[in-house]
Design an enzyme around this catalytic site. Structure first.
Site, mmCIF file in Angstrom:
data_model
loop_
_atom_site.group_PDB
_atom_site.id
_atom_site.type_symbol
_atom_site.label_atom_id
_atom_site.label_comp_id
_atom_site.label_asym_id
_atom_site.label_seq_id
_atom_site.Cartn_x
_atom_site.Cartn_y
_atom_site.Cartn_z
ATOM 1 N N GLU A 1 7.378 -11.875 2.868
ATOM 2 C CA GLU A 1 6.654 -13.131 2.714
ATOM 3 C C GLU A 1 5.184 -12.949 2.314
ATOM 4 O O GLU A 1 4.708 -13.648 1.409
ATOM 5 C CB GLU A 1 6.778 -13.953 4.001
ATOM 6 C CG GLU A 1 8.179 -14.539 4.151
ATOM 7 C CD GLU A 1 8.543 -14.910 5.572
ATOM 8 O OE1 GLU A 1 7.662 -14.914 6.439
ATOM 9 O OE2 GLU A 1 9.734 -15.205 5.810
ATOM 10 N N ASP B 1 12.087 -19.659 0.169
ATOM 11 C CA ASP B 1 11.461 -19.304 1.452
ATOM 12 C C ASP B 1 12.404 -19.813 2.533
ATOM 13 O O ASP B 1 12.486 -21.013 2.769
ATOM 14 C CB ASP B 1 10.072 -19.956 1.548
ATOM 15 C CG ASP B 1 9.421 -19.763 2.917
ATOM 16 O OD1 ASP B 1 9.992 -19.059 3.775
ATOM 17 O OD2 ASP B 1 8.329 -20.325 3.124
ATOM 18 N N LYS C 1 16.630 -18.569 12.319
ATOM 19 C CA LYS C 1 16.104 -17.322 11.746
ATOM 20 C C LYS C 1 15.736 -16.315 12.843
ATOM 21 O O LYS C 1 15.837 -15.110 12.645
ATOM 22 C CB LYS C 1 14.872 -17.643 10.901
ATOM 23 C CG LYS C 1 14.294 -16.475 10.129
ATOM 24 C CD LYS C 1 13.160 -16.976 9.259
ATOM 25 C CE LYS C 1 12.492 -15.884 8.458
ATOM 26 N NZ LYS C 1 11.423 -16.465 7.609
ATOM 27 N N ASP D 1 -0.331 -14.757 7.889
ATOM 28 C CA ASP D 1 0.749 -15.752 7.818
ATOM 29 C C ASP D 1 1.209 -16.148 9.221
ATOM 30 O O ASP D 1 1.890 -15.387 9.898
ATOM 31 C CB ASP D 1 1.921 -15.171 7.008
ATOM 32 C CG ASP D 1 3.084 -16.159 6.853
ATOM 33 O OD1 ASP D 1 3.103 -17.207 7.536
ATOM 34 O OD2 ASP D 1 3.988 -15.866 6.045
HETATM 35 P P1 ADP Z 1 7.940 -21.014 9.050
HETATM 36 O O1 ADP Z 1 7.391 -20.071 8.023
HETATM 37 O O2 ADP Z 1 8.108 -20.376 10.381
HETATM 38 O O3 ADP Z 1 9.140 -21.763 8.612
HETATM 39 P P2 ADP Z 1 5.901 -22.914 8.332
HETATM 40 O O4 ADP Z 1 4.979 -22.078 7.543
HETATM 41 O O5 ADP Z 1 6.665 -23.959 7.624
HETATM 42 O O6 ADP Z 1 6.808 -22.084 9.290
HETATM 43 O O7 ADP Z 1 5.024 -23.586 9.478
HETATM 44 C C1 ADP Z 1 5.605 -24.389 10.407
HETATM 45 C C2 ADP Z 1 4.666 -24.546 11.544
HETATM 46 O O8 ADP Z 1 3.458 -25.134 11.082
HETATM 47 C C3 ADP Z 1 5.231 -25.454 12.618
HETATM 48 O O9 ADP Z 1 5.019 -24.889 13.891
HETATM 49 C C4 ADP Z 1 4.408 -26.699 12.432
HETATM 50 O O10 ADP Z 1 4.291 -27.422 13.636
HETATM 51 C C5 ADP Z 1 3.081 -26.114 11.983
HETATM 52 N N1 ADP Z 1 2.221 -27.091 11.335
HETATM 53 C C6 ADP Z 1 2.473 -27.818 10.237
HETATM 54 N N2 ADP Z 1 1.451 -28.635 9.986
HETATM 55 C C7 ADP Z 1 0.525 -28.406 10.947
HETATM 56 C C8 ADP Z 1 -0.759 -28.944 11.265
HETATM 57 N N3 ADP Z 1 -1.298 -29.906 10.528
HETATM 58 N N4 ADP Z 1 -1.401 -28.471 12.332
HETATM 59 C C9 ADP Z 1 -0.869 -27.509 13.100
HETATM 60 N N5 ADP Z 1 0.318 -26.966 12.873
HETATM 61 C C10 ADP Z 1 1.020 -27.420 11.812
HETATM 62 MG MG MG Z 2 6.891 -18.991 6.577
#
Ligand code: ADP
Ligand code: MG
Length: 620
Positions: A189, A23, A87, A213
């Site tokens: 995804e 991912d 990205k 998502d």
């Molecule tokens: P991406 O797919 O864009 O890489 P992720 O699925 O890893 O992103 O999600 C990252 C996002 O999730 C970030 O904006 C992070 O701040 C948010 N995030 C992670 N944990 C929490 C939480 N407990 N509450 C709110 N937002 C969260």
């Molecule tokens: Mg993601």
């Protein structure tokens, strides 16, 4: 020849290489495999047990590169040499990102000399493409996997948002190549996430699944129909510029207000801006379980309540709900036909998000899997399928925007409509408009509008070397081959001569940020006027061809046509030309019909003469 390696952890000899699932996220990236023992997907951890690799890079002195958690502190201490959210720049031009330029603390430049005009990132005196930067993250994941598995890793599956276009998918594939990985498949995804949930796999029930998502940088919603282990994507919708980063931004603004700071004193490129950004993310995460967040920043106390936070992010959440409504509409399903709603991405931990999604679909949501990991786990499952370890699952994906070519009058001729299952193939035949035309210009577009000027141009090329033939005689066959990764190959062949040309879509910059979403909306709001324009253009094109044909006929067979017939025909042509200038579809069609009425009696007679002379061996 199979590679043999020894797994030190288990002491066993492994003949086959493991294909990893990756991912490659805007905010976090991770790598997963199917555990050879348990046959279950697991995300691989680093020494301290974390699975997430923040998609952050730091370039130190002597170009020493750090990736992930170790690069994170540099967001504050060395922002201009620290890269995040790369990205979002994949396959984009400077123009695409310039409005959001303030968001990035590092230097984004556009290289005027490069023909693709894709963005580059300047670090010191070196320029990097987003593809190169992404490859550094992939390399880190590859090393992690090799370290844990004690074997060489050279093959992978990488996930991308459903809205990634051809250029962005290709850039991702290239990043894998640069990292020394053969990318066996690029998958969406949401598709990966649904695989991770395994709903309907190896069972004979049918389920309609929504995958919601919301990550750090992108939002996707997909609606899938899963039947007998077949994953069929009915529709996709989303926004490539919406996510948790926006939530952070809301809190940043809120804190700045409390601190009495303005955008201009804050000069968004400073370490302070980054500190506030990180603090805001912290606050957001804490508000998932707390009602208030309070702290002291530079001797001033700042705070935000859960209710206050929800008010700030409400418009963003609403936007995602609108996208859900659109996806539902496109899927052709009713709300009560949806069986499961899957929550994916770190931002779905926000209680307001869960609640709104639940309210919209009027059903319990499924959030049992770790929303950060599901996509990688699904990629690992897909990798395992490609390795030939599972045979009873088949994946079908769809293309989010229509693909077609420009035809006469600037009309879009769609060969592969939006939401077509991929891989997919489509073909159509075209011909020339002028006598002796030796080349045909083929322009490929992506989008939903009827005129190509309103759509996105992917590529253009000329099929040249067609032998001289009268207009309408050449048969130009155009084939679109959309492979499983959503990358398009266009093949043009003139069937009479065999002249052929194949192109892979040339890298061009991606869509501007809002375009992806507005594009679909625009096709709906402009539907009526588009249909009218198309009808007018078609009538006009037909009329022009009719005039051309008639004039050629008059010139060629003058001796067999009476002067009255000739002047009547000229009058008919003038009337038709006049109708064309009036831009009224009905008048044009009427005048075309009248001209046809004037010419058909003598046309028939002349053709009979021509046939008779041909039988007598005379040239016509
Ligand atoms: P991406 O797919 O864009 O890489 P992720 O699925 O890893 O992103 O999600 C990252 C996002 O999730 C970030 O904006 C992070 O701040 C948010 N995030 C992670 N944990 C929490 C939480 N407990 N509450 C709110 N937002 C969260
Ligand atoms: Mg993601």
């Amino acid at each position: 020849m199979a590679k043999i390696s020894i797994n030190i952890a288990t002491g066993t000899i492994q003949k086959e290489e493991i294909i990893v699932g990756i991912d490659l996220g805007t905010t976090n990236s991770l790598v997963a495999i199917i555990h050879p023992g348990t046959k279950l997907p697991i995300a691989l951890t680093d020494v301290d047990g974390t699975t997430l690799v923040p998609s952050i890079l730091h370039f130190g002195d002597n170009k020493q590169i750090t990736v992930g958690n170790t690069a994170r502190p540099f967001l504050e201490t060395d922002p201009s040499n620290t890269i995040y959210s790369v990205k979002r720049l994949m396959g984009k031009s400077y123009k695409d990102v310039s409005t959001n330029n303030a968001f990035y603390s590092y230097k984004i430049i556009d290289d005027e000399s490069a023909n693709e005009k894709l963005v580059k990132i300047q670090i010191g005196s070196t320029f990097y493409s987003p593809t190169e930067l992404s490859s550094l993250i992939l390399k880190e994941l590859k090393h992690r996997a090799e370290h844990v598995l004690k074997m060489n890793i050279s093959k992978c599956v990488i996930t991308v948002p459903a809205y990634f276009n051809d250029t962005q998918r290709q850039a991702t594939r290239d990043a894998g190549k640069l990292a020394g990985l053969e990318v066996l498949r690029i998958i969406n995804e949401p598709t990966a996430a649904s695989l991770a949930y395994g709903i309907g796999v190896r069972s004979d029930e049918t389920k309609n699944v929504v995958v919601y998502d919301l990550g750090g940088g992108t939002f996707d919603v997909s609606i899938l129909k899963i039947t007998d282990g077949i994953f069929d994507v009915l529709s996709t919708h989303g926004d490539t510029y919406l996510g948790g980063d926006d939530f952070d931004h809301c809190i940043v603004q809120h804190f700045m207000q409390q601190l009495g700071l303005h955008a201009e004193d804050l000069k968004l490129h400073t370490a302070m801006a980054q500190s506030i950004r990180l603090l805001a993310e912290d606050a957001k995460k804490q508000l998932t379980t707390q009602d208030i967040f309070e702290t002291v920043f530079e001797d001033k106390s700042i705070s935000i309540s859960k209710i206050g936070f929800e008010k700030l992010i409400e418009p963003f959440v609403q936007k995602t709900i609108q996208a859900c409504a659109q996806a539902l509409k496109d899927s052709g399903l009713q709300k009560n036909e949806i069986d499961v709603v899957l929550m994916v991405g770190g931002s779905t931990r926000v209680p307001l998000v869960k609640q709104q999604v639940k309210n919209f679909f009027e059903k319990e949501i499924n959030d049992t899997l770790n929303p950060d990991e599901v996509v990688a786990l699904g990629a690992a499952i897909q990798a395992d399928i490609l390795a030939g370890n599972t045979s009873d699952v088949l994946l079908l994906d769809v293309t989010p925007l229509s693909l077609g070519i420009e035809t006469m009058g600037g009309l879009m001729d769609v060969l592969i409509p939006r939401n077509t299952k991929i891989p997919s193939k489509a073909g159509r035949q075209y011909t020339t408009q002028k006598d002796g035309q030796s080349g045909i210009q083929i322009a490929v577009y992506q989008g939903e509008r009827d005129l190509v000027k309103d759509n996105r141009k992917l590529a253009a090329f000329t099929l040249s070397g067609i032998p001289a033939m009268p207009a309408g005689l050449p048969k130009v066959d155009i084939q679109f081959i959309l492979n499983a990764d959503g990358i398009l190959q266009v093949k043009a062949t003139e069937l009479r001569s065999g002249v052929a040309q194949t192109i892979d879509i040339q890298p061009q910059y991606g869509l501007t940020d809002e375009e992806v979403e507005t594009r679909l909306l625009a096709s709906l709001t402009h539907a009526k006027e588009d249909i009218q324009i198309r009808a007018l253009v078609e009538a006009k094109t037909e009329a022009e061809q009719m005039i051309q044909l008639t004039q050629n006929f008059l010139n060629k067979h003058q001796q067999h046509i009476s002067t009255e017939e000739q002047s009547a025909t000229q009058e008919g042509i003038v009337a038709l030309e006049l109708a064309i200038t009036e831009k009224d579809k009905n008048k044009i069609m009427l005048a075309t019909e009248q001209l046809n009425h004037i010419t058909s009696p003598f046309a028939e007679r002349v053709m009979d003469i021509a046939v008779a002379s041909a039988l007598n061996g005379k040239a016509v």
